[in-house]
Write a protein that holds these residues in place. Structure first.
Motif, PDB file in Angstrom:
ATOM      1  N   LEU A 167     -38.678  60.244  44.862  1.00 20.46           N
ATOM      2  CA  LEU A 167     -38.453  61.394  45.740  1.00 20.46           C
ATOM      3  C   LEU A 167     -37.116  61.294  46.464  1.00 20.46           C
ATOM      4  CD1 LEU A 167     -42.065  61.728  46.926  1.00 20.46           C
ATOM      5  CD2 LEU A 167     -40.696  63.592  46.036  1.00 20.46           C
ATOM      6  N   TRP A 168     -36.783  60.055  46.828  1.00 25.13           N
ATOM      7  CA  TRP A 168     -35.508  59.887  47.529  1.00 25.13           C
ATOM      8  C   TRP A 168     -34.341  60.308  46.650  1.00 25.13           C
ATOM      9  CZ3 TRP A 168     -36.934  54.132  48.866  1.00 25.13           C
ATOM     10  CH2 TRP A 168     -37.994  54.125  49.790  1.00 25.13           C
ATOM     11  N   THR A 169     -34.509  60.180  45.336  1.00 26.31           N
ATOM     12  CA  THR A 169     -33.371  60.452  44.457  1.00 26.31           C
ATOM     13  C   THR A 169     -33.307  61.915  44.020  1.00 26.31           C
ATOM     14  OG1 THR A 169     -34.542  60.025  42.401  1.00 26.31           O
ATOM     15  CG2 THR A 169     -33.556  58.122  43.499  1.00 26.31           C
ATOM     16  N   LEU A 170     -34.355  62.704  44.294  1.00 29.26           N
ATOM     17  CA  LEU A 170     -34.346  64.079  43.782  1.00 29.26           C
ATOM     18  C   LEU A 170     -33.415  64.998  44.567  1.00 29.26           C
ATOM     19  CD1 LEU A 170     -38.081  64.630  42.809  1.00 29.26           C
ATOM     20  CD2 LEU A 170     -36.112  64.513  41.284  1.00 29.26           C
ATOM     21  N   GLY A 171     -33.141  64.635  45.817  1.00 29.98           N
ATOM     22  CA  GLY A 171     -32.268  65.457  46.651  1.00 29.98           C
ATOM     23  C   GLY A 171     -30.935  65.762  45.989  1.00 29.98           C
ATOM     24  N   PRO A 172     -30.181  64.723  45.612  1.00 32.04           N
ATOM     25  CA  PRO A 172     -28.886  64.981  44.983  1.00 32.04           C
ATOM     26  C   PRO A 172     -29.005  65.839  43.729  1.00 32.04           C
ATOM     27  CG  PRO A 172     -29.195  62.616  45.398  1.00 32.04           C
ATOM     28  CD  PRO A 172     -30.444  63.305  45.827  1.00 32.04           C
ATOM     29  N   THR A 173     -30.050  65.629  42.950  1.00 26.92           N
ATOM     30  CA  THR A 173     -30.215  66.419  41.733  1.00 26.92           C
ATOM     31  C   THR A 173     -30.397  67.897  42.062  1.00 26.92           C
ATOM     32  OG1 THR A 173     -31.286  64.528  40.730  1.00 26.92           O
ATOM     33  CG2 THR A 173     -31.565  66.633  39.617  1.00 26.92           C
ATOM     34  N   LEU A 174     -31.200  68.151  43.085  1.00 27.84           N
ATOM     35  CA  LEU A 174     -31.535  69.532  43.407  1.00 27.84           C
ATOM     36  C   LEU A 174     -30.577  70.140  44.422  1.00 27.84           C
ATOM     37  CD1 LEU A 174     -35.380  68.984  43.611  1.00 27.84           C
ATOM     38  CD2 LEU A 174     -34.214  70.429  41.940  1.00 27.84           C
ATOM     39  N   GLY A 175     -29.620  69.356  44.857  1.00 25.85           N
ATOM     40  CA  GLY A 175     -28.666  69.856  45.839  1.00 25.85           C
ATOM     41  C   GLY A 175     -29.303  70.078  47.196  1.00 25.85           C
ATOM     42  N   LEU A 176     -30.263  69.263  47.542  1.00 17.86           N
ATOM     43  CA  LEU A 176     -30.946  69.398  48.830  1.00 17.86           C
ATOM     44  C   LEU A 176     -30.752  68.127  49.639  1.00 17.86           C
ATOM     45  CD1 LEU A 176     -34.475  70.778  47.912  1.00 17.86           C
ATOM     46  CD2 LEU A 176     -32.746  71.928  49.278  1.00 17.86           C
ATOM     47  N   PRO A 177     -30.605  68.249  50.947  1.00 22.21           N
ATOM     48  CA  PRO A 177     -30.617  67.020  51.742  1.00 22.21           C
ATOM     49  C   PRO A 177     -31.999  66.374  51.602  1.00 22.21           C
ATOM     50  CG  PRO A 177     -30.418  68.997  53.146  1.00 22.21           C
ATOM     51  CD  PRO A 177     -30.486  69.472  51.728  1.00 22.21           C
ATOM     52  N   PRO A 178     -32.044  65.060  51.446  1.00 21.98           N
ATOM     53  CA  PRO A 178     -33.321  64.409  51.164  1.00 21.98           C
ATOM     54  C   PRO A 178     -34.418  64.739  52.174  1.00 21.98           C
ATOM     55  CG  PRO A 178     -31.491  62.865  50.946  1.00 21.98           C
ATOM     56  CD  PRO A 178     -30.910  64.140  51.455  1.00 21.98           C
ATOM     57  N   HIS A 179     -34.054  64.984  53.420  1.00 26.99           N
ATOM     58  CA  HIS A 179     -35.126  65.243  54.384  1.00 26.99           C
ATOM     59  C   HIS A 179     -35.739  66.619  54.203  1.00 26.99           C
ATOM     60  CE1 HIS A 179     -31.886  67.337  56.463  1.00 26.99           C
ATOM     61  NE2 HIS A 179     -32.788  67.883  57.255  1.00 26.99           N
ATOM     62  N   ARG A 180     -35.177  67.417  53.306  1.00 27.50           N
ATOM     63  CA  ARG A 180     -35.809  68.704  53.011  1.00 27.50           C
ATOM     64  C   ARG A 180     -36.813  68.585  51.863  1.00 27.50           C
ATOM     65  NH1 ARG A 180     -35.177  71.382  57.483  1.00 27.50           N
ATOM     66  NH2 ARG A 180     -33.078  72.135  57.910  1.00 27.50           N
ATOM     67  N   ILE A 181     -37.007  67.382  51.398  1.00 28.55           N
ATOM     68  CA  ILE A 181     -37.981  67.179  50.319  1.00 28.55           C
ATOM     69  C   ILE A 181     -39.127  66.352  50.865  1.00 28.55           C
ATOM     70  CG2 ILE A 181     -38.398  66.112  48.083  1.00 28.55           C
ATOM     71  CD1 ILE A 181     -35.584  66.714  47.322  1.00 28.55           C
ATOM     72  N   LYS A 182     -40.308  66.882  50.688  1.00 26.07           N
ATOM     73  CA  LYS A 182     -41.485  66.205  51.211  1.00 26.07           C
ATOM     74  C   LYS A 182     -42.382  65.839  50.036  1.00 26.07           C
ATOM     75  CE  LYS A 182     -44.504  68.640  53.788  1.00 26.07           C
ATOM     76  NZ  LYS A 182     -44.824  69.346  55.031  1.00 26.07           N
ATOM     77  N   GLY A 183     -42.785  64.595  49.954  1.00 23.18           N
ATOM     78  CA  GLY A 183     -43.669  64.174  48.871  1.00 23.18           C
ATOM     79  C   GLY A 183     -45.051  63.853  49.409  1.00 23.18           C
ATOM     80  N   ILE A 184     -46.051  64.445  48.809  1.00 19.95           N
ATOM     81  CA  ILE A 184     -47.425  64.162  49.212  1.00 19.95           C
ATOM     82  C   ILE A 184     -48.120  63.479  48.039  1.00 19.95           C
ATOM     83  CG2 ILE A 184     -49.621  65.165  49.945  1.00 19.95           C
ATOM     84  CD1 ILE A 184     -48.045  67.477  51.168  1.00 19.95           C
TER      85      ILE A 184
END
Ligand SMILES: Cc1cc2nc3c(=O)[nH]c(=O)nc-3n(C[C@H](O)[C@@H](O)[C@H](O)COP(=O)(O)OP(=O)(O)OC[C@H]3O[C@@H](n4cnc5c(N)ncnc54)[C@H](O)[C@@H]3O)c2cc1C
Ligand code: FES
Ligand code: FES
Lengths: 165, 265, 817
Positions: C234-251
């Motif tokens: 999950l930490w690595t998906l931010g750069p791929t999706l062009g999102l700051p990592p804190h905008r990605i939440k994994g449950i």
């Protein structure tokens, strides 16, 4: 799409389905009973096992429409009520017959059908009866012991009931 | 992996079944579904309609008639295994059925389906052949040995259904059954089943060693095995290569014969 | 740790460890109440199906989705072009290399397909069935390219290139010599050599990979529900999706088994995220079984070894060296980890001073490798034990004697291996002797001797014996070995936990990372019970989503029990310290005069056990009664504790020492007894004994489950499982009819012997236990079969050992005679 009546755990569900819908998908997606698991959808793993007229069947290889008129039992109906456990469920907890729990629904229903058939199965009989249910976690030994423990628990329950009556 | 779109029909009797099967849409027969459903899912079969024969009364029942044990083609293997009639008249069949899939497959899979599916590695058609069974269809009566003509190929015509399997009630003086498999939930690789008749005559059928079961009959073990060796026509599949099948088939045949000769069941 | 509670090394009383205990998790699973990702029902949810490449290597000429798009129920379709427009290449370890290796990975194939099963087009529809219907309507025109089917083909001169900018398909080549192996080998009395082959296999958890993505417009936040086993992804998906990592939440959902094979499944997550952004609906993808086996980015190691062991004339091992060629497939997802990780235990349980290796990683047109239980350690142990068996035969020593002679002795711990990794503790000679005794090894040998006298041409008995390491508690530093890299990348892979006590004195624990189907909730509750003294079954355990989770890598490489118990114990101890002044206040005593008594769950005055402040009384005071608090105290009773790796250390810059990256080392001895049918090649088990030592046991039944489960996987590794490819790089084992998982009837009952050599470095001495069975069983089973066939001169250098191969080898042996 057509209406299909499925009797599951004593309750009749009327659901609208395509003919191609498997019993497993109907139970999971239309009856809200997600305890039936799908591990392969081609008949090998046994995770989708449910009881149809008290026989273990692979619900991924049965069309839902075929099961109209049958009595279907899923993991959600194995215990008499949500607050108690059937002996086989209790035994699997006590004897660590599971790890990830993904094979467990099918495993328990297959075990239940075995115990209905043979109240005192030997390890060899358990291996033979259960071998259509794969488990990738446990290596099977603790499942075998769980089934044996379940047999003991059932006998104890029966003895207690006889004493009471 | 879901099924492609398909339509499903359940006829009420054999006559209606035949009508449905004769229809334009070229439906497939659905019996226990344990082979046809996975095949449709994988796209290995492409029928888009199914005619469910699993509840047809004509295909049910296990009875004795005229020196035959008659098993309805639609009877699930589970019931065959639990039948006292079969236990007394054809115990070998129960023994072999115990090696087919697992209880949760046998609860639906049928003898008729197994014969019609005609898989070269199946132990069941071979067992029915070794027992000298006859296959009653909606059109004729066949020797079990004449049914299969290739891998997944039979002489059944379109719309022709297997109605029953009729096993002669002969007291056998011995039987043997040996097979090799990769795991106990996958189909056999290769195997052999044999019986000894009261006359001393031996019947041997080998499966998984040619596109169709290989039947050899005679009183002499060595001659049977040499008959066999000329008819082995092994094939590759995902479970084994032809060379292995060819090498092991005679071994298992020998063991099945030895067991049949030595045992008294 | 700043705590005055008696530390475990001072008092050895356990309150909760080592006792049989039903797991928390099993309560829901026996009711079918587990919530796996496929069970999630969200309003308006769409379902994804993927069109996957039927070809191993081909240029995509044209994609026609018109018919699919017009199918009723289809909401959106994505191709590689769409993916390339809206994402950057998926973050893999190839990018972390310095300079980055040009091995891009996109969620959907762009210019060409590089392996069978590569996703090419994605469809989102109202149901999965409709999405699959749509996939069948898509037409893709390919132009065939010559495929690279294995490492030999990859390295052949003029080979077609898998990635245009990786010359010769060579990802990397590294050589290291620790301890001057070269001269050791030159001067050794004996050198044994084996060339070994280890093909791909996979975890094949009963549950396949799946995820749900939900994009929230306006907040621009993306939520993933999934069953992958690590937060790292999950930490690595931010750069791929062009999102700051804190905008990605994994449950994290319940997870139906992982075995390493759910460590890195980014492609479908990216696809679901894009679909959700496109449609603003929740979007789900769940792998079908064929997709899982063919295209699931989860295959394990795929290598050939040319390996040598140097010994003196007495049989003492002097040096180990090998060259290994590893086929990583069409991307370099986890970098060289499957080769780096096993080097934590490169020389096994033996006292071998010199070690060298030569490592080549290549690309091919196979699905990329990721992990499978052991991170390459199963193959490594196999290589080492094959050499040890070979040396025993050559020197006329028994399998037991050669190990007796070379095992590390208890007084050598902590032992620094040739590469620099430390082994914390162990008693290998006792393990060996107990295994020999408890397996009835000598009786089996007698029985074998009698059987050999009879010269039965139809069957033979074989007895295997291996002694293997189970390195555990991976620090992230393992990921970077062999890598030219930016300094500072060496994550030590911490783990976090939160503990909160409410006004009623009830304890809640929050875990910060996913499970992998092992009872982490129960472990956390047991640690609370051990430290605090409340009953384990009274503790509530939940999981935080990644938006509020602290540093927490999650389970991999048998790290979880150690890391989690460190984190939970740390949090509990901090909470106890927060309670101390409150208890002192209640007891009108000096805080320093108090001690926590876990046997009664209360603070007592030292020497005056009858005056105590109970957990309930303190908790009541602590939660919102500010007016009664002592000066300097605030309301609230909770702690979040991040536990750092207990003894990770930096690799040395010159490569002479790779530091500590898996220093908590368990040990196991396997003794299988097999009977081989010499006419059919069939192998059956007469017995299987496992001696194992994983330090302090938290839950004996759970430990047994891990050992037996992993051993059975290892047996299948040895006998049936293989993901083979033909010369066109087409996978041959695509579903459960051809990928041969063992059933109840295919494996023996496993007899266990337990030893406990606590680790001096971890909480209460626990060690990891998740992989050892699979890291030892393949070597053991092969050793047993080779032993059975030894009268025929058969030498086994590969897995799986199928009946077919056995007959071939016997045939070759008799032809040679
Ligand atoms: C995991 C697994 C393991 C298995 N292992 C084995 C094994 O070890 N050995 C073995 O032999 N089998 C094995 N089987 C197959 C199983 O025995 C059956 O699927 C069977 O052989 C087919 O019977 P069925 O009733 O399920 O037929 P179906 O799948 O319903 O039909 C199969 C075919 O037969 C036709 N058909 C069915 N009934 C009739 C009829 N009365 N008249 C004419 N045509 C008909 C159908 O059109 C179809 O083409 C296994 C199956 C599974 C899923
Ligand atoms: S999901 Fe039905 S058998 Fe595997
Ligand atoms: S407990 Fe995980 S598959 Fe059986």
């Amino acid at each position: 799409m057509k209406p299909v009546k499925l009797e599951v755990n004593g309750i009749v569900h009327e659901v609208f389905l395509e003919d191609r819908t498997s019993l497993a998908d109907a139970l999971r997606d239309d009856c809200g009973l997600t305890g039936t698991r799908l591990g392969c959808e081609h008949g090998v793993c046994g995770a989708c096992t449910v009881l149809v007229n008290n026989r273990p069947e692979r619900s991924c290889l049965v069309l839902a429409t075929q099961a109209e008129g049958d009595t279907i039992g899923t993991i959600e109906g194995l215990a008499a009520s949500p607050t108690v456990l059937a002996p086989v469920q209790q035994a699997f907890r006590q004897a660590h017959g599971l790890q990830c729990g993904f094979c467990t629904s099918g495993m328990l229903l297959t075990a239940q059908s075995l115990l209905d058939h043979d109240p005192d199965p030997s390890p060899a009989v358990i291996r033979d009866w259960m071998h259509g249910n794969l488990c990738r976690c446990t290596g099977f030994d603790q499942i075998i012991e769980s089934v044996q423990l379940a047999a003991t628990l059932i006998k104890q329950d029966q003895a207690r009931e006889e004493e009471l009556s | 992996m879901k099924l492609p779109p398909l339509s499903y029909q359940r006829p009420t009797d054999l006559r209606e079944a035949s009508l449905m099967l004769g229809s334009e849409s070229m439906p497939a027969v659905l019996a226990g579904g344990q082979s046809i459903i996975p095949a449709l899912r994988f796209g290995e079969r492409s029928e888009s309609s199914l005619v469910d024969i699993s509840r047809l009364a004509e295909l049910q029942g296990i009875t004795h008639a005229d020196g035959f044990l008659r098993i309805g083609a639609g009877v699930p293997m589970w019931e065959v295994c639990g039948s006292p009639e079969v236990a007394t008249s054809a115990p070998l069949l129960i023994r072999v059925l115990g090696s087919v899939g697992a209880v949760g497959i046998r609860s639906r899979a049928t003898l008729g389906g197994s014969l019609a599916w005609a898989d070269s590695t199946s132990q069941l058609p071979s067992t029915l052949i070794v027992l000298n069974a006859q296959v009653e269809t909606t059109e004729r009566i066949l020797d079990a040995a004449d049914l299969q003509i290739g891998q997944h190929q039979t002489v059944l015509r379109r719309g022709e259904l297997i109605v029953s399997i009729q096993i002669p009630e002969v007291e056998l003086t011995g039987s043997g059954f040996h097979l090799i498999r990769k795991t106990h939930i996958t189909w056999p690789v290769v195997g052999a089943v044999a019986v000894r008749e009261p006359s001393g005559q031996l019947r041997l059928v080998v499966f998984g060693a040619a596109p169709t079961p290989i039947l050899a009959v005679g009183a002499d073990r060595a001659k049977l095995l040499s008959q066999l060796s000329s008819r082995i026509l092994p094939f590759d599949d995902e479970r084994a290569r032809a060379g292995y099948r060819g090498q092991v088939a005679p071994i298992l045949a020998g063991r099945a014969l030895d067991e049949a000769i030595g045992s008294n069941t | 740790m700043n705590s005055t509670i008696p530390s475990p090394r001072e008092t050895n009383t356990h309150h909760a460890f080592g006792q049989p205990r039903e797991t928390i998790e099993s309560a829901r699973h026996v009711r079918g109440g587990g919530k796996f990702v496929a069970d999630l029902q969200l309003p308006g949810m769409l379902h994804v199906a993927l069109l996957r490449s039927p070809k191993a290597h081909a240029r995509i000429v044209e994609i026609d989705v018109r018919q699919a798009r017009s199918l009723l129920g289809v909401h959106a379709i994505l191709t590689g072009a769409d993916v390339q427009k809206s994402t950057s290449s998926i973050y893999t370890m190839a990018q972390m290399h310095k300079p980055p290796l040009d091995i891009p990975l996109h969620a959907l194939a762009t210019d060409k397909v590089r392996h069978v099963g590569e996703p090419v087009v994605a469809v989102a529809a109202r149901t999965r069935a409709i999405a699959e219907d749509a996939v069948r309507l898509i037409r893709v025109k390919y132009e065939d390219l010559p495929p690279v089917a294995d490492a030999d083909a990859a390295l052949a001169s003029g080979a077609p290139l898998v990635h245009e900018n990786i010359a010769g398909n060579l990802i990397m080549h590294r050589q290291h010599d620790f301890g001057d192996a070269e001269s050791v080998f030159k001067n050794a009395d004996h050198v044994v050599r084996r060339k070994l082959r280890w093909p791909r296999q996979t975890g094949a958890a009963l549950e396949t990979f799946g995820c749900v993505a939900q994009w929230q417009p306006g907040v621009d936040e993306l939520t993933f529900w999934s069953n992958h086993q690590s937060n790292v992804l999950l930490w690595t998906l931010g750069p791929t999706l062009g999102l700051p990592p804190h905008r990605i939440k994994g449950i994290a959902c319940d997870i139906g088994g992982a075995f390493g094979a759910k460590f890195w499944q980014p492609r479908a997550m990216v696809i679901c995220a894009l679909f959700s952004r496109l449609t603003t609906r929740p979007v789900r993808y769940v792998e079908g079984r064929v997709e899982n086996l063919v295209g699931g980015d989860n295959h394990g190691e795929d290598r050939t070894y040319d390996a040598e062991l140097a010994l003196d004339s007495s049989g003492k091992m002097l040096g180990l060296r090998f060259s290994v060629v590893e086929d990583y497939g069409s991307a370099f997802i986890l970098g060289p980890i499957n080769n780096a990780e096993p080097l934590a235990q490169a020389t096994g349980p033996y006292d071998i001073a010199a070690f060298a290796f030569d490592f080549t990683a290549v690309l091919s047109n196979k699905v990329p490798q990721a992990a499978y239980r052991g991170f390459g350690g199963a193959a490594h142990n196999f290589m080492l034990e094959r050499l040890v068996d070979a040396a025993a035969v050559e020197l006329g020593l028994s399998a037991v004697a050669i190990r007796e002679l070379n095992l590390l002795q208890p007084e050598q711990f902590p032992y620094r291996t040739a590469t620099g990794n430390i082994y914390d503790s162990g008693d290998y000679p006792t393990a060996l002797h107990r295994a020999v005794k408890e397996s009835s090894y000598d009786l089996w040998r007698e029985r074998q001797a009698r059987a050999r006298e009879v010269k039965d041409p139809t069957r033979a008995i074989g007895i295997g014996l291996v002694s293997c390491q189970e390195r555990s508690v991976q620090s992230g530093t393992a990921l970077w070995l062999m890598f030219d890299q930016e300094p500072g990348r060496n994550t030590t892979a911490a783990e976090s936990a939160s503990v909160r006590i409410d006004s009623q004195g009830s304890v809640r624990v929050a875990l910060h990372s996913p499970s992998l189907g092992t009872p982490t909730e129960t472990i956390a509750a047991t640690v609370v019970a051990e430290e605090l003294g409340v009953p384990a079954d009274s503790v509530s355990v939940s999981r935080l989503d990644t938006s509020m989770a602290g540093p927490a890598m999650g389970p991999s490489a048998s790290r979880m029990t150690v890391m989690l118990s460190g984190a939970v114990a740390g949090a509990v101890r901090e909470v106890i310290e927060k309670m101390r002044p409150l208890a002192a206040h209640l007891l009108e005593a000096n805080p320093e005069d108090l001690m926590w008594d876990p046997s009664r769950a209360c603070f007592t005055i030292v020497g005056v056990p009858e005056s105590s402040a109970t957990l309930a009384a303190i908790a009541h005071l602590a939660n919102g009664h500010a007016l009664r608090l002592p000066a300097g105290c605030r309301s609230g009773l909770e702690s979040t504790y991040t536990y750092d790796h207990p003894m990770s250390s930096m690799p040395h810059a010159d490569g002479s020492d790779w530091g500590n990256y898996a220093p908590i080392v368990g040990h196991t001895v396997h003794v299988p007894v097999v009977e081989v049918d010499l006419q059919t090649g069939a192998v059956t088990f007469l017995d299987y004994f496992v001696m194992h030592d994983c330090g302090t046991v938290v839950n004996p039944d759970a430990v047994r489950g891990q050992v037996v489960g992993a051993t059975v996987q290892g047996i299948a590794t040895a006998l049936t499982e293989e993901l083979a490819f033909d010369e066109q790089a087409r996978p041959q084992n695509t579903d459960f009819r051809s990928y041969f998982l063992p059933t109840f009837l295919d494996v023996p009952a496993i007899r266990l012997g337990h030893m406990e050599t606590p680790s001096p470095f971890t909480y209460r001495g626990v060690k990891g236990i998740g992989e050892g069975g699979r890291m030892a069983a393949p070597a053991a089973v092969v050793s047993a079969i080779e032993d059975a066939l030894s009268p025929y001169g058969v030498r086994i250098n590969e897995v799986p050992v199928t009946p077919e191969k056995i007959l071939k080898w016997l045939g070759n042996a008799s032809a040679a005679q």
